[in-house]
Design a protein around this motif. Structure first.
Motif, PDB file in Angstrom:
ATOM      1  N   GLY A 150       0.845  -1.185   0.000  1.00 34.90           N
ATOM      2  CA  GLY A 150       0.000   0.000   0.000  1.00 34.90           C
ATOM      3  C   GLY A 150       0.881   1.234   0.000  1.00 34.90           C
ATOM      4  O   GLY A 150       2.116   1.147   0.078  1.00 34.90           O
ATOM      5  N   PHE A 151       0.255   2.380  -0.098  1.00 34.59           N
ATOM      6  CA  PHE A 151       0.964   3.649  -0.131  1.00 34.59           C
ATOM      7  C   PHE A 151       0.944   4.286   1.255  1.00 34.59           C
ATOM      8  O   PHE A 151      -0.106   4.406   1.882  1.00 34.59           O
ATOM      9  CB  PHE A 151       0.310   4.607  -1.138  1.00 34.59           C
ATOM     10  N   TYR A 152       2.129   4.718   1.697  1.00 38.53           N
ATOM     11  CA  TYR A 152       2.252   5.359   3.006  1.00 38.53           C
ATOM     12  C   TYR A 152       1.585   6.735   2.973  1.00 38.53           C
ATOM     13  O   TYR A 152       1.810   7.530   2.066  1.00 38.53           O
ATOM     14  CB  TYR A 152       3.733   5.502   3.364  1.00 38.53           C
ATOM     15  N   ALA A 153       0.760   7.024   4.015  1.00 41.71           N
ATOM     16  CA  ALA A 153       0.108   8.320   4.139  1.00 41.71           C
ATOM     17  C   ALA A 153       0.674   9.122   5.310  1.00 41.71           C
ATOM     18  O   ALA A 153       1.036  10.284   5.162  1.00 41.71           O
ATOM     19  CB  ALA A 153      -1.398   8.155   4.291  1.00 41.71           C
ATOM     20  N   VAL A 199      -0.327   4.641   8.528  1.00 42.37           N
ATOM     21  CA  VAL A 199      -1.625   4.734   7.858  1.00 42.37           C
ATOM     22  C   VAL A 199      -1.333   4.463   6.382  1.00 42.37           C
ATOM     23  O   VAL A 199      -0.572   5.182   5.751  1.00 42.37           O
ATOM     24  CB  VAL A 199      -2.269   6.116   8.064  1.00 42.37           C
ATOM     25  N   ILE A 200      -1.942   3.393   5.863  1.00 40.39           N
ATOM     26  CA  ILE A 200      -1.651   2.912   4.520  1.00 40.39           C
ATOM     27  C   ILE A 200      -2.907   2.991   3.653  1.00 40.39           C
ATOM     28  O   ILE A 200      -3.977   2.532   4.050  1.00 40.39           O
ATOM     29  CB  ILE A 200      -1.158   1.446   4.569  1.00 40.39           C
ATOM     30  N   LEU A 201      -2.747   3.578   2.466  1.00 32.54           N
ATOM     31  CA  LEU A 201      -3.808   3.576   1.462  1.00 32.54           C
ATOM     32  C   LEU A 201      -3.586   2.343   0.590  1.00 32.54           C
ATOM     33  O   LEU A 201      -2.530   2.200  -0.036  1.00 32.54           O
ATOM     34  CB  LEU A 201      -3.751   4.840   0.604  1.00 32.54           C
ATOM     35  N   GLY A 202      -4.547   1.465   0.614  1.00 35.01           N
ATOM     36  CA  GLY A 202      -4.397   0.235  -0.159  1.00 35.01           C
ATOM     37  C   GLY A 202      -5.684  -0.151  -0.853  1.00 35.01           C
ATOM     38  O   GLY A 202      -6.768   0.303  -0.492  1.00 35.01           O
ATOM     39  N   LEU A 258      -4.608   0.962   9.383  1.00 34.68           N
ATOM     40  CA  LEU A 258      -3.437   1.036  10.252  1.00 34.68           C
ATOM     41  C   LEU A 258      -2.681  -0.281  10.209  1.00 34.68           C
ATOM     42  O   LEU A 258      -3.288  -1.353  10.298  1.00 34.68           O
ATOM     43  CB  LEU A 258      -3.862   1.291  11.700  1.00 34.68           C
ATOM     44  N   TYR A 259      -1.357  -0.185  10.089  1.00 38.05           N
ATOM     45  CA  TYR A 259      -0.486  -1.359  10.131  1.00 38.05           C
ATOM     46  C   TYR A 259       0.682  -1.043  11.064  1.00 38.05           C
ATOM     47  O   TYR A 259       1.280   0.031  10.960  1.00 38.05           O
ATOM     48  CB  TYR A 259       0.063  -1.695   8.738  1.00 38.05           C
ATOM     49  N   PRO A 260       1.031  -1.964  11.961  1.00 38.53           N
ATOM     50  CA  PRO A 260       2.159  -1.706  12.862  1.00 38.53           C
ATOM     51  C   PRO A 260       3.467  -1.541  12.090  1.00 38.53           C
ATOM     52  O   PRO A 260       3.752  -2.317  11.172  1.00 38.53           O
ATOM     53  CB  PRO A 260       2.227  -2.965  13.736  1.00 38.53           C
ATOM     54  N   GLU A 261       4.245  -0.542  12.465  1.00 42.04           N
ATOM     55  CA  GLU A 261       5.538  -0.323  11.837  1.00 42.04           C
ATOM     56  C   GLU A 261       6.411  -1.573  11.975  1.00 42.04           C
ATOM     57  O   GLU A 261       7.187  -1.900  11.082  1.00 42.04           O
ATOM     58  CB  GLU A 261       6.229   0.877  12.490  1.00 42.04           C
TER      59      GLU A 261
END
Length: 75
Positions: free
Chosen positions: A21-24, A36-39, A50-53
């Motif tokens: 996904g794309f990082y926001a 926060v990922i746009l996918g 949301l995805y854990p770093e």
């Protein structure tokens, strides 16, 4: 990590499987840094999640970033 970077996360049990996904932006959630990922195809929709770093397995940056919107004929 910068806005627009492609972020890769594990998914499934095989090494070739993954989610991108794309990082926001980044936020703290339950004391842990999340991206926060746009996918696409996240619950059959395009949305932010949301995805854990700590789960990131790769980050890729597009080298030819454009500063203005492109018309199809410019591609």
């Amino acid at each position: 990590v910068s806005v627009g970077d492609i972020v890769v996360f594990p998914r499934g049990s095989e090494g070739w499987q993954g989610h991108v996904g794309f990082y926001a932006t980044s936020i703290l959630h339950d004391g842990e840094k999340h991206y926060v990922i746009l996918g696409g195809n996240q619950d059959d929709a395009v949305n932010y999640r949301l995805y854990p770093e700590s789960k990131v397995i790769a980050i890729r940056r597009i080298q030819n970033q454009y500063t203005k919107p492109l018309a199809i004929e410019d591609l």
